[in-house]
Design an enzyme around this catalytic site. Structure first.
Site, PDB file in Angstrom:
ATOM      1  N   LYS A 145       0.841  -1.206   0.000  1.00  0.00           N
ATOM      2  CA  LYS A 145       0.000   0.000   0.000  1.00  0.00           C
ATOM      3  C   LYS A 145       0.872   1.251   0.000  1.00  0.00           C
ATOM      4  O   LYS A 145       0.676   2.155  -0.781  1.00  0.00           O
ATOM      5  CB  LYS A 145      -0.935  -0.018   1.216  1.00  0.00           C
ATOM      6  CG  LYS A 145      -1.801   1.202   1.335  1.00  0.00           C
ATOM      7  CD  LYS A 145      -2.755   1.120   2.513  1.00  0.00           C
ATOM      8  CE  LYS A 145      -3.398   2.488   2.720  1.00  0.00           C
ATOM      9  NZ  LYS A 145      -4.317   2.526   3.856  1.00  0.00           N
ATOM     10  N   GLU A 174      10.378  -4.730   4.785  1.00  0.00           N
ATOM     11  CA  GLU A 174      10.494  -6.117   4.331  1.00  0.00           C
ATOM     12  C   GLU A 174      10.231  -6.221   2.833  1.00  0.00           C
ATOM     13  O   GLU A 174      10.979  -6.869   2.083  1.00  0.00           O
ATOM     14  CB  GLU A 174       9.483  -7.013   5.062  1.00  0.00           C
ATOM     15  CG  GLU A 174       9.743  -7.206   6.542  1.00  0.00           C
ATOM     16  CD  GLU A 174       9.049  -6.153   7.407  1.00  0.00           C
ATOM     17  OE1 GLU A 174       8.810  -5.022   6.921  1.00  0.00           O
ATOM     18  OE2 GLU A 174       8.767  -6.466   8.576  1.00  0.00           O
ATOM     19  N   GLY A 207      -4.894  -1.609   4.883  1.00  0.00           N
ATOM     20  CA  GLY A 207      -4.103  -2.743   4.404  1.00  0.00           C
ATOM     21  C   GLY A 207      -4.804  -4.082   4.610  1.00  0.00           C
ATOM     22  O   GLY A 207      -4.862  -4.930   3.719  1.00  0.00           O
ATOM     23  N   ARG A 208      -5.368  -4.269   5.801  1.00  0.00           N
ATOM     24  CA  ARG A 208      -6.011  -5.562   6.099  1.00  0.00           C
ATOM     25  C   ARG A 208      -7.391  -5.690   5.464  1.00  0.00           C
ATOM     26  O   ARG A 208      -8.060  -6.696   5.639  1.00  0.00           O
ATOM     27  CB  ARG A 208      -6.063  -5.772   7.618  1.00  0.00           C
ATOM     28  CG  ARG A 208      -6.680  -4.631   8.398  1.00  0.00           C
ATOM     29  CD  ARG A 208      -6.382  -4.757   9.885  1.00  0.00           C
ATOM     30  NE  ARG A 208      -6.835  -3.619  10.676  1.00  0.00           N
ATOM     31  CZ  ARG A 208      -6.146  -2.494  10.851  1.00  0.00           C
ATOM     32  NH1 ARG A 208      -4.970  -2.340  10.288  1.00  0.00           N
ATOM     33  NH2 ARG A 208      -6.627  -1.515  11.601  1.00  0.00           N
ATOM     34  N   GLU A 244      -5.229  -6.611  14.583  1.00  0.00           N
ATOM     35  CA  GLU A 244      -4.669  -5.312  14.214  1.00  0.00           C
ATOM     36  C   GLU A 244      -5.780  -4.249  14.266  1.00  0.00           C
ATOM     37  O   GLU A 244      -5.527  -3.083  14.550  1.00  0.00           O
ATOM     38  CB  GLU A 244      -4.018  -5.365  12.817  1.00  0.00           C
ATOM     39  CG  GLU A 244      -3.036  -4.226  12.579  1.00  0.00           C
ATOM     40  CD  GLU A 244      -2.244  -4.345  11.285  1.00  0.00           C
ATOM     41  OE1 GLU A 244      -2.833  -4.201  10.199  1.00  0.00           O
ATOM     42  OE2 GLU A 244      -1.025  -4.585  11.338  1.00  0.00           O
ATOM     43  N   HIS A 277      -5.953 -33.246  16.905  1.00  0.00           N
ATOM     44  CA  HIS A 277      -4.853 -34.107  17.357  1.00  0.00           C
ATOM     45  C   HIS A 277      -3.708 -33.288  17.926  1.00  0.00           C
ATOM     46  O   HIS A 277      -2.584 -33.784  18.050  1.00  0.00           O
ATOM     47  CB  HIS A 277      -4.382 -34.979  16.196  1.00  0.00           C
ATOM     48  CG  HIS A 277      -5.471 -35.886  15.706  1.00  0.00           C
ATOM     49  ND1 HIS A 277      -5.718 -37.116  16.256  1.00  0.00           N
ATOM     50  CD2 HIS A 277      -6.420 -35.687  14.768  1.00  0.00           C
ATOM     51  CE1 HIS A 277      -6.758 -37.669  15.652  1.00  0.00           C
ATOM     52  NE2 HIS A 277      -7.210 -36.815  14.751  1.00  0.00           N
ATOM     53  N   LYS A 303       9.356  -0.954  14.365  1.00  0.00           N
ATOM     54  CA  LYS A 303       9.995  -0.624  13.068  1.00  0.00           C
ATOM     55  C   LYS A 303      11.109   0.400  13.277  1.00  0.00           C
ATOM     56  O   LYS A 303      12.197   0.285  12.707  1.00  0.00           O
ATOM     57  CB  LYS A 303       8.954  -0.018  12.105  1.00  0.00           C
ATOM     58  CG  LYS A 303       7.865  -0.964  11.638  1.00  0.00           C
ATOM     59  CD  LYS A 303       6.977  -0.255  10.612  1.00  0.00           C
ATOM     60  CE  LYS A 303       5.733  -1.060  10.299  1.00  0.00           C
ATOM     61  NZ  LYS A 303       4.786  -0.364   9.444  1.00  0.00           N
TER      62      LYS A 303
HETATM   63  O1  F6P Z   1       3.090  -2.773   9.735  1.00  0.00           O
HETATM   64  C1  F6P Z   1       1.726  -3.082   9.618  1.00  0.00           C
HETATM   65  C2  F6P Z   1       1.226  -2.800   8.233  1.00  0.00           C
HETATM   66  O2  F6P Z   1       1.158  -1.439   8.026  1.00  0.00           O
HETATM   67  C3  F6P Z   1      -0.113  -3.460   7.981  1.00  0.00           C
HETATM   68  O3  F6P Z   1      -1.169  -2.707   8.452  1.00  0.00           O
HETATM   69  C4  F6P Z   1      -0.064  -3.600   6.499  1.00  0.00           C
HETATM   70  O4  F6P Z   1      -1.037  -4.511   6.025  1.00  0.00           O
HETATM   71  C5  F6P Z   1       1.345  -4.073   6.296  1.00  0.00           C
HETATM   72  O5  F6P Z   1       2.086  -3.352   7.249  1.00  0.00           O
HETATM   73  C6  F6P Z   1       1.915  -3.877   4.934  1.00  0.00           C
HETATM   74  O6  F6P Z   1       1.906  -2.535   4.565  1.00  0.00           O
HETATM   75  P1  F6P Z   1       2.120  -2.114   3.054  1.00  0.00           P
HETATM   76  O7  F6P Z   1       1.034  -2.708   2.260  1.00  0.00           O
HETATM   77  O8  F6P Z   1       2.081  -0.611   3.057  1.00  0.00           O
HETATM   78  O9  F6P Z   1       3.464  -2.633   2.622  1.00  0.00           O
END
Ligand code: F6P
Length: 514
Positions: free
Chosen positions: A199, A205, A256-257, A342, A373, A482
């Protein structure tokens, strides 16, 4: 304006009712006393059926919970979201994922936004169908994390039956290079499509993985970045700077979610095609309409959200377990963890005041029958009560004889066993029973049904969040770690531990040894 749940008369009434009788509620007695219990506490909703009757709730508690919802102004809050008001106050944003699956604009006011949604959707689906038909592309690698990973990954797995043959889908989320390296090992650049899903297009990452993927592509002889990379983002500018010209955008009013319905859903569209993706959207839209327009008493997301408040704040249950009895739903618990924890893992209300009651439970789970199990022992005989959620699918999409009946029998039997228990004087073999569960039935795991199921959970989270008076749409709690990681990263090579606490310094030194 929403009133916080604990500031209503209904809250006090619920407290009294809980202390007086509901605390001792017994499911077995409730079924014996009321032959209409199943009919009353079960219902159909778009694409699914839900049985809530094996929950620790009586008619009086339910009635008071509806009163609570009214006194809190739940309907006004729902209307505010669907009107596009900026209900995500701490980020000053509207919350309009429902618009991504709407055919027509609600009440005309969001027509401009809806036009943009449809233009982007049409372009993305045309691209998806073209790439789907392109047999030189055999591998699609989605690089993203959180909402830019969990939704698409969960849905592509869930809808495996509808996935185009000849294409493999990979999801790389972790900054741990083992993950990307493992995926790249089996790939050829000329047959691979990378989707960089973020987003913000700033997530550490995803950026690290995207850079490494691009480097690998170029070093392995790949040449046409425009053809082999696409970006799914609200930050199209940053994607261009990164060197990706094929981009599909979305908007800051999509959390995002809540973003699998947007361009973030491109892997899903690539997997099941434009028609399948539109069916997924249609299923979610049907649930949106149900949530917006159905009176509280038959409004399934509302009933579930109220039950969540009842369990968390009166019974004091701190977790909820999800048991999809369909192996294709194996990533659903992970997806729901982000959606619910979240969204509602908050300790202050909209005014910033510390809450005097609990909010999001811990969500966890594994597909049945595997969980049986592993940890079901604790669910049946442990000291904590954990409400369990069964998701069963009536029709199998395989023809292996006998399996599906065994699977469904296990789901029914577990729900039954949790409730009825078993008397045994020996202690070790005694099952206390009266353990609550909810049971969902889907006829078939289609894109439409999956869309409805996910939207059901979204709105249920909305409901409990609204009653708790929190902002379910921000996530400030992810920021501190972060920032600290950015400080620590160079220290791993320099060894500088100045200003660090003794534990972090000691661990850092240990990780540098050898
Ligand atoms: O760090 C949490 C978050 O902001 C989530 O809310 C989001 O889904 C995820 O990181 C990834 O964010 P992006 O889509 O901006 O890379």
């Amino acid at each position: 304006m929403t009133v916080r749940c604990d500031r209503t008369p209904a809250w006090q009434e619920l407290r009294k009712h809980f202390e007086a009788t509901a605390r001792q509620f017994d499911l077995r007695q409730a079924f014996a006393a009321d032959p209409g219990r199943f009919a009353h506490f079960s219902q159909s909703a778009p694409a699914l059926f839900a049985d809530l009757s094996k929950n620790l709730i009586d008619a009086k508690a339910e009635e008071l919970l509806f009163a609570l919802a009214r006194q809190c102004g739940l309907q006004a809050r729902i209307d505010a979201m669907f009107a596009g008001e900026r209900i995500n106050a701490t980020e000053d944003r509207a919350v309009m994922h429902f618009l991504l699956r709407a055919g027509a604009a609600p009440a005309g006011s969001l027509a401009g936004e809806l036009g943009q949604v449809h233009t982007t959707l049409d372009a993305m689906l045309a691209y998806a169908d073209a790439m789907r038909a392109d047999h030189t592309i055999t591998d699609v690698v989605n690089i993203g994390i959180g909402g830019s990973d969990l939704g698409p990954q969960m849905a592509v797995l869930a809808l495996d039956e509808f996935v185009a043959p000849g294409k493999r889908f990979h999801f790389v989320s972790n900054v741990d290079g083992h993950e990307l390296a493992g995926v790249l090992k089996g790939l050829a650049p000329e047959h691979t499509l990378f989707l960089i899903a973020s987003k913000t297009f700033t997530t550490a990452e995803t950026m690290a993985n995207a850079h490494s993927a691009k480097r690998w592509f170029e070093q392995s002889g790949g040449t046409d970045i425009a053809r082999h990379f696409a970006a799914l983002t609200t930050n199209v500018e940053a994607a261009r700077e990164f060197g990706i010209s094929t981009t599909f955008g979305f908007w800051d009013w999509v959390g995002g979610r809540y973003s699998l319905w947007s361009a973030i859903g491109l892997p899903i569209a690539l997997a099941i095609g434009s028609e399948g993706f539109r069916a997924l959207l249609a299923g979610a839209h049907a649930m949106d309409e149900h949530f917006r327009n159905t009176p509280l008493e038959r409004n399934l997301p509302v009933r579930l959200g109220l039950l969540d408040v009842w369990y968390r704040n009166f019974h004091g249950f701190t977790s909820r377990s999800i048991a999809p009895y369909h192996s294709a739903l194996k990533r659903l618990p992970a997806y729901l963890q982000q959606l619910e924890m979240e969204s509602n893992g908050k300790r202050v209300d909209l005014a910033g005041d510390v809450l005097p009651f609990g909010t999001s439970p811990v969500l966890w789970g594994e597909p049945g029958t595997n969980g049986q199990h592993a940890y079901f022992q604790m669910l049946h005989q442990g000291t904590d009560v954990v409400p369990l959620e069964f998701i069963a699918v009536r029709d199998a999409s395989h023809d292996l004889a006998g399996h599906h009946a065994k699977l469904l029998a296990n789901a029914l039997a577990q729900a039954q066993a949790l409730m009825v228990g078993k008397e045994d004087a020996g202690g070790h073999r005694h099952f206390p029973g009266n353990r609550p569960s909810t049971f969902f039935v889907l006829e078939k795991l289609t894109p439409q049904a999956l869309g409805a199921l996910i939207a059901l959970y979204e709105h249920r989270v909305f409901t409990s969040g609204a009653l708790w008076g929190i902002n379910s749409f921000d996530q400030w709690g992810v920021e501190l770690g972060k920032v600290l990681a950015r400080d620590i990263e160079p220290r791993l090579s320099s060894g500088d531990v100045a200003g660090l606490d003794a534990s972090t310094a000691g661990l850092l030194a240990r990780l540098r040894q050898g």
